[in-house]
Write an enzyme that holds these catalytic residues in place. Structure first.
Site, PDB file in Angstrom:
ATOM      1  N   TYR A 133     -11.683 -36.029 -60.391  1.00 52.95           N
ATOM      2  CA  TYR A 133     -13.111 -36.285 -60.201  1.00 52.95           C
ATOM      3  C   TYR A 133     -13.332 -37.445 -59.229  1.00 52.95           C
ATOM      4  O   TYR A 133     -14.165 -37.352 -58.315  1.00 52.95           O
ATOM      5  CB  TYR A 133     -13.765 -36.593 -61.550  1.00 52.95           C
ATOM      6  CG  TYR A 133     -15.274 -36.635 -61.518  1.00 52.95           C
ATOM      7  CD1 TYR A 133     -16.023 -35.469 -61.605  1.00 52.95           C
ATOM      8  CD2 TYR A 133     -15.951 -37.848 -61.404  1.00 52.95           C
ATOM      9  CE1 TYR A 133     -17.409 -35.498 -61.580  1.00 52.95           C
ATOM     10  CE2 TYR A 133     -17.333 -37.888 -61.377  1.00 52.95           C
ATOM     11  CZ  TYR A 133     -18.060 -36.718 -61.469  1.00 52.95           C
ATOM     12  OH  TYR A 133     -19.427 -36.754 -61.441  1.00 52.95           O
ATOM     13  N   ASP A 149     -21.779 -19.112 -56.134  1.00 53.54           N
ATOM     14  CA  ASP A 149     -20.582 -19.812 -56.580  1.00 53.54           C
ATOM     15  C   ASP A 149     -20.101 -20.614 -55.379  1.00 53.54           C
ATOM     16  O   ASP A 149     -19.700 -20.036 -54.359  1.00 53.54           O
ATOM     17  CB  ASP A 149     -19.518 -18.801 -57.024  1.00 53.54           C
ATOM     18  CG  ASP A 149     -18.219 -19.454 -57.491  1.00 53.54           C
ATOM     19  OD1 ASP A 149     -18.018 -20.655 -57.199  1.00 53.54           O
ATOM     20  OD2 ASP A 149     -17.402 -18.771 -58.132  1.00 53.54           O
TER      21      ASP A 149
END
Length: 250
Positions: free
Chosen positions: A155, A63
């Site tokens: 983003y 992760d």
């Protein structure tokens, strides 16, 4: 073979662009670690590819929001492969939301995975590559790393950060034998795009002067070049692979 004997790590390697990049590296003679979330298809894909490529592929769960897991991933890669010659820093998620509706936790999650996660992986890889005196890191940015688009505040912030961070890491690594570059894909024909309705999908196609979406293997080929010795004088670059998207409008 262009990568014979090279030891490559691909994050987000269980599907899409990442998996295509893993496959291309294996075809070119590298040993490759697929790194992805524990619940991904990474273990399955690695087992299948390992059987087809003479024991040169393995899976390591990670992760990228966890510094501990990222550091362990790089350490395990070095332990299994004997070193680390190249990294595709490809793990990331999307996110669409008008700025006025963006919750802090949603914005910060995208930043944590798409920017901070790229930093964590690059930092861990660079530490190892500095010891070796060589290495190549390719960060996955985006066309939205060089211009804005509505409803993508997190983003675009993350990917713009990746592009400029790449330049800084390249400057720092240049005298120590480490090259750092980024790739800016256009819209790529992955399962995520395939799930869109036809009207929306066509609107994305129409944004590209070449009149089609990109293919995952086309991004993989760009990564293959940048990570290989063929790009030995290339560092700090952001290679746009976008079918002319960012060139302008006709």
């Amino acid at each position: 073979m262009r990568l014979k004997g090279k030891r490559i790590l691909v994050t987000g390697g269980a599907s899409g662009i990442g998996l295509s990049s893993v496959e291309r590296c294996l075809e070119e003679g590298a040993s490759v670690v697929i790194a992805d979330l524990a619940g991904s298809e990474g273990a399955h894909e690695a087992k299948e590819l390992d059987g087809r490529h003479q024991g040169r592929c393995l899976f390591i769960p990670v992760d990228v929001t966890s510094t501990e897991e990222v550091d362990q991933m790089v350490a395990k890669t070095v332990e299994e492969l004997g070193g680390l010659d190249g990294v595709f820093n490809n793990a990331g998620i999307g996110g669409i939301c008008p700025v006025e509706d963006y919750a802090d936790e949603d914005f910060l999650r995208i930043i944590d995975i798409n920017l901070s996660g790229v930093f964590r992986v690059a930092r861990a890889a660079i530490r190892q590559m500095y010891k070796q005196g060589s290495g190549s890191i390719v960060n996955c940015a985006s066309i939205l790393g060089v211009f804005g688009q509505s409803n993508t505040a997190a983003y675009t912030a993350a990917k713009g950060g990746v592009v400029n961070m790449t330049r800084t890491l390249a400057i720092e690594g240049a005298k120590k034998g480490v090259r750092v570059n980024s790739i800016g894909p256009g819209y790529i024909d992955t399962p995520l795009i395939a799930g869109l309705d036809e009207e929306l999908k066509q609107s994305l196609i129409d944004l590209h002067p070449m009149g089609r979406l990109g293919k995952p293997e086309e991004i993989a080929n760009a990564f293959l070049f940048l990570v290989s010795d063929e790009a030995s004088f290339v560092t700090g670059a952001n290679l746009l692979v976008d079918g002319g998207f960012t060139a302008g409008k006709s």
